[in-house]
Design a protein around this motif. Structure first.
Motif, mmCIF file in Angstrom:
data_model
loop_
_atom_site.group_PDB
_atom_site.id
_atom_site.type_symbol
_atom_site.label_atom_id
_atom_site.label_comp_id
_atom_site.label_asym_id
_atom_site.label_seq_id
_atom_site.Cartn_x
_atom_site.Cartn_y
_atom_site.Cartn_z
ATOM 1 N N GLN A 7 -60.172 45.295 60.802
ATOM 2 C CA GLN A 7 -58.894 46.001 60.761
ATOM 3 C C GLN A 7 -59.069 47.512 60.869
ATOM 4 N N LYS A 8 -60.310 47.961 60.767
ATOM 5 C CA LYS A 8 -60.602 49.396 60.857
ATOM 6 C C LYS A 8 -61.308 49.764 62.160
ATOM 7 N N THR A 48 -59.962 46.444 50.278
ATOM 8 C CA THR A 48 -58.558 46.524 50.680
ATOM 9 C C THR A 48 -58.294 45.760 51.973
ATOM 10 N N GLN A 49 -59.195 45.922 52.931
ATOM 11 C CA GLN A 49 -59.004 45.274 54.225
ATOM 12 C C GLN A 49 -60.354 44.905 54.840
ATOM 13 N N PHE A 50 -60.270 44.059 55.891
ATOM 14 C CA PHE A 50 -61.474 43.633 56.593
ATOM 15 C C PHE A 50 -61.965 44.745 57.519
ATOM 16 N N ALA A 85 -54.713 33.376 58.567
ATOM 17 C CA ALA A 85 -55.176 34.694 58.136
ATOM 18 C C ALA A 85 -56.547 34.617 57.480
ATOM 19 N N ILE A 131 -56.649 40.676 64.567
ATOM 20 C CA ILE A 131 -55.689 41.291 63.627
ATOM 21 C C ILE A 131 -54.366 40.536 63.652
ATOM 22 N N GLN A 162 -67.607 42.049 50.199
ATOM 23 C CA GLN A 162 -67.549 43.411 49.654
ATOM 24 C C GLN A 162 -68.942 43.932 49.322
ATOM 25 N N ILE A 202 -54.721 37.684 61.360
ATOM 26 C CA ILE A 202 -54.762 38.147 59.966
ATOM 27 C C ILE A 202 -53.349 38.474 59.478
ATOM 28 N N GLU A 203 -52.593 39.167 60.316
ATOM 29 C CA GLU A 203 -51.262 39.611 59.919
ATOM 30 C C GLU A 203 -50.211 38.516 60.027
ATOM 31 N N HIS A 256 -65.624 43.373 53.881
ATOM 32 C CA HIS A 256 -64.378 43.760 53.213
ATOM 33 C C HIS A 256 -64.617 44.981 52.335
ATOM 34 N N ASP A 257 -63.753 45.992 52.444
ATOM 35 C CA ASP A 257 -63.931 47.221 51.663
ATOM 36 C C ASP A 257 -63.179 47.197 50.337
#
Length: 931
Positions: free
Chosen positions: A701-702, A696-698, A916, A906, A654, A909-910, A693-694
């Motif tokens: 993932q964005k 909320t998610q990696f 994950a 992803i 983060q 991760i999911e 990492h923000d």
């Protein structure tokens, strides 16, 4: 200039030529030692034959020339011998003229006119070759002399850094082992054919030196062993002294590599390996000192002793033998006062100045840097900028307190002598070092004036000119003249670009290390430009006609990346896929996925993050963290990622996200960015951005994520999805512990991984077990069309390119080097090349940005468009799951390679559970073309 001239003293002169010895049929020969690179030379001096040309008496003029040569009056000798050559134009005598031409070549070499000397040796060699054909009764002698002229030419090529040309003359164009044969018209083969054992020994010695300077240690050792065996048989003290000195130089080179590897391993926490490597370096140094002592015991002339003593000094320093090192320095100084002034002695004197700063295991190569100002104790030496060094924090405690004054005195002496000799190269280095001396004293105006004289003296000597342009930039910046400083840095880089292919792989007269004498030129210019700009300001697309500060900084940064790769791999093949037109690279941002490029440059006090958006808009931000703190944070982030046995702590990820990504998030959304391509620098190369990492998610993932060592090395051509098939090879058996690669366990999940590839790409082929050998890879790859080469084996990426290899089933080495992989892939039909190389079990050490540089550059080195690789090894079923998902999505023409990898990551991760965690999916990165 006049004040400096009055302050200088001339170098004393003495004997240079050893006594002449009888050689076949009354001809004379002379063995010489090149002081700059210590090669075995073969110089012929003219015979004084009775009844030769009594009317014009050329023999008397030749003898006068020899006398002047011995006295160090090379210009006088040249004038006399040129007059004799004019006589031969009226009264031809090819045999005598050839020997006279050799004398002229040697004299031209002495005053630094290497190009002229090379031409003269070529002329002499051609004459001998013609005489051999015309006079069968003398054919053996003339042919032998032709072969020796080839060795002389090779020595000049070694001097000027063109080692491949030297090898070609000595043994032939094709790479050969010293144990095998050489080309028919090579110096070695000619000497063997004519039974010229001395000539053969000299040729092997020069070949060993060329291979050493190219970094081919095994070939160097084999050639030098051949030279030594012949020299022992002949009981030739001069040949023996030179060969032992060359063997010592080879071992000290190997010792330096070990120390550097140890210094890289220690910060990574691998203390045991660091200690082992340091012990190996010390052992090599001690063995080298024995060779140097053998050379000194055998030497009969001052010239033979000089190079051995100079090369021994760093080895004495590194092994802690302070008294012996100081004695060697004093002996060198005494020898320099005995020898006549030549380019060799002048360059040796400059080496002596450099060696006043002791080497150490932590700093294995001695560099010119600010010495303690004993004569001026009230002067603060300030920022220790060095000719071959960046800022150094304090002098070595073992430095002679009077070294500062000794250096200045010697530099003045060399400058004066070089001026008298007409040797502009030595003059340039002497003046440049002298300018640096005044820079260290903060006498900036005087330093600037002398440095400008050095630059003028180096007008066409680009490998020294860039140093003085760089030095000018540093001095101007110290004076607060930033605009003028930037202009000087720009000139330095423009000069570097001219000679980059040579200098990045060469070990010239004055040794240098890339990180100290190439890297900072680019990096400091980037810093100067960025600090003139405005961070957080969105700039429009760069204009090709009027580039702004940021576009110039990005261009300089890209040039630095190319230089880093070429230095790492040690040859020029990394530039084969270079886009000379950057507008082609710009298409990568707009065609297909909307891609933003994020470049980083790590400076001593802060790090710049530079963004280029799909429409060409640009912006940059600063990370206000010093280099060491950043390294510590990045290494902590990487170690946290590799942990697979406990829950993942996202806090380090983060913090990095906030520094690298968050300042640009709004811009990504505005321009609908889908893919991020990173051009990373320094320690940032060693970690994956996908796991940032923000909160909320990696990041993965964005955005789809890719990496490229340089946009100039990235092909804009997308993968052809119409013929997807792979040649998939994997290590399913352990490699023997006594193999060159070392013992490696089999990869238990390789069979599943390769089966997954066959399931997704049914027309693929596999090679496992004992079939996983280089010859099988080559045969299968060359006889079929495989756009994908997938290799699932241990891949070790080291600090140096020679430490990087893939484990195979090839006995006894059991490894595939990067150079072998390069040749394999370049042997493929260019009309159906390998487009994607997958290396799924690679390992790079935490914190080793040099190893990560090798991984980033493997695509460019191998000549493929893209590489899928891992930063650390995952011996688990997760790899086969990820690979299966990647190739399944790769078949979808609507997905880029980067998006195919994104989807596969992803999915893990999911999936939940341990897969994950970033340890299982984050190490996989896509390098090169991401379309």
């Amino acid at each position: 200039m006049s004040q400096r001239r009055r302050a200088t003293r001339g170098m004393q002169r003495g004997r240079l030529l050893p006594e002449m010895q009888q050689w076949r049929r009354g001809w004379h020969r002379l063995l010489c030692l090149g002081l700059g690179l210590l090669t075995v030379g073969l110089c012929m001096v003219l015979p004084l034959r009775p009844g030769w040309g009594q009317a014009v008496n050329p023999a008397a003029q030749v003898q006068q020339g020899i006398d002047r040569y011995r006295q160090g009056d090379y210009l006088g000798a040249i004038a006399l011998w040129e007059a004799v050559r004019d006589t031969y134009r009226q009264q031809p005598n090819p045999a005598h003229e050839a020997i006279l031409t050799e004398n002229l070549a040697r004299a031209r070499q002495a005053i630094g006119q290497q190009t002229d000397a090379l031409s003269l040796w070529q002329t002499a060699g051609n004459t001998y070759r013609q005489l051999a054909a015309q006079q069968p009764d003398r054919a053996v002698d003339y042919t032998a002399r032709w072969g020796r002229s080839l060795t002389e030419q090779a020595q000049i090529y070694n001097r000027i850094g063109q080692y491949r040309k030297a090898v070609a003359l000595l043994c032939g164009e094709e790479p050969r082992s010293a144990k095998g044969g050489c080309g028919e018209e090579s110096a070695v083969a000619i000497a063997q054919h004519t039974a010229d054992h001395r000539g053969e020994s000299a040729a092997w010695g020069s070949l060993g030196q060329a291979h050493r300077l190219m970094g081919n240690d095994d070939s160097s050792k084999a050639a030098l062993d051949r030279a030594l065996s012949l020299a022992r048989t002949l009981n030739d003290r001069t040949l023996l002294a030179a060969t032992y000195s060359n063997l010592g130089a080879l071992k000290t080179r190997q010792a330096v590599v070990r120390y550097r590897q140890a210094n890289s391993a220690e910060p990574l926490g691998d203390v045991q390996r660091a200690n082992r490597l340091r012990d190996e370096g010390r052992s090599l140094d001690q063995s080298a000192l024995q060779d140097f002592q053998q050379s000194l015991d055998l030497a009969t002339q001052p010239t033979e002793r000089l190079r051995a003593l100079l090369d021994a000094i760093p080895a004495y320093d590194r092994t802690g033998n302070v008294a012996a090192a100081q004695n060697a320095r004093q002996s060198v100084k005494a020898l320099l006062n005995q020898l006549p002034t030549s380019q060799d002695t002048l360059l040796a004197a400059l080496d002596w100045v450099r060696l006043l700063m002791p080497a150490s295991p932590q700093q294995p190569i001695a560099r010119s840097q600010c010495l303690p100002p004993a004569a001026n104790p009230g002067v603060d030496s300030g920022a220790n900028f060095g000719l071959n060094s960046r800022v150094n924090t304090g002098a070595n405690s073992r430095t002679n307190p009077g070294a500062n004054d000794d250096a200045k005195e010697m530099l003045n002496s060399v400058a004066s002598a070089a001026e008298r000799l007409g040797d502009r190269r030595s003059l340039s280095f002497a003046l440049g070092e002298l300018g640096h001396w005044h820079e260290c004293q903060k006498e900036y105006q005087k330093a600037l004036d002398i440095t400008q004289d050095a630059r003028l003296a180096a007008e066409y000597e680009y490998d020294s000119r860039y140093l003085w342009e760089w030095q000018t930039g540093r001095i101007l910046q110290a004076q607060g003249q930033t605009t003028e400083s930037i202009a000087a840095y720009e000139r330095a880089i423009a000069t570097l670009e001219i000679i980059r292919d040579d200098i990045l792989v060469a070990n010239r007269d004055i040794q240098f290390d890339f990180r100290d004498s190439i890297d900072p030129v680019y990096r400091e210019l980037v810093a100067l430009r960025l600090k003139q700009g405005k961070p957080s300001e969105l700039l429009p697309p760069a204009s090709t006609d009027r580039p702004d500060t940021l576009s110039r900084a990005l261009g300089t940064l890209d040039s630095l990346k190319l230089a880093e790769l070429q230095n790492y791999f040690g040859d020029d093949c990394v530039l084969t896929s270079r886009n000379v037109d950057l507008t082609v690279a710009q298409k990568l941002l707009t065609e297909g996925d909307r891609t933003a490029v994020i470049s980083t440059v790590v400076l001593d006090d802060q790090t710049a993050v530079l963004l280029t958006l799909p429409n060409g808009d640009r912006q940059y931000e600063w990370i206000n963290t010093d280099r060491q703190t950043l390294r510590d944070e990045i290494n902590a982030y990487r170690r946290g990622l590799e942990v697979d046995f406990r829950a993942y702590d996202p806090q380090p990820a983060q913090r990095l996200y906030d520094q690298i990504i968050r300042p640009f998030e709004a811009l990504f959304q505005q321009q609908q960015v889908e893919t991020l391509s990173f051009v990373q620098d320094d320690i940032l190369r060693s970690v994956p951005m996908s796991a940032l990492h923000d909160g909320t998610q990696f990041l993965i993932q964005k955005y789809a994520i890719a990496y490229t060592p340089s946009l100039q090395l990235t092909s804009p051509v997308p993968l052809d999805r119409g013929n997807l098939r792979a040649l998939a090879a994997g290590l399913t058996d352990a490699s023997p512990p006594d193999s060159e690669a070392g013992g490696f366990s089999p990869l238990f999940y390789v069979s599943e991984e390769l089966d997954a590839i066959l399931a997704e790409l049914p027309r693929s082929r596999t090679l496992t077990g004992s079939a996983f050998r280089l010859d099988n890879l080559a045969q299968t790859l060359f006889s079929n069309n495989f756009p994908i080469l997938h290799i699932a084996t241990h891949g070790i990426f080291g600090t140096e390119a020679e430490d990087t290899f893939l484990v195979t089933a090839d006995p006894p080495e059991n490894k595939l080097t990067l150079n072998q992989l390069d040749r394999l892939l370049r042997g493929v039909d260019p009309n159906r090349p390998v487009q994607l190389l997958s290396l799924t079990a690679c390992t790079t050490a935490v914190g080793d940005d040099r190893a990560a540089l090798g991984l980033a550059g493997v695509a460019a080195q191998a000549g493929v468009r893209s590489v899928l690789a891992s930063l650390w090894f995952v011996n688990d079923a997760a790899t086969s799951d990820l690979i299966k998902g990647f190739y399944a999505d790769l078949k979808n023409p609507s997905l880029s390679k980067a998006k195919a990898l994104q989807q596969a990551q992803i999915q893990l991760i999911e999936s939940g559970g341990k897969f994950a965690r970033p340890a299982y999916w984050a190490p996989f990165i896509l390098v090169g073309n991401w379309l």
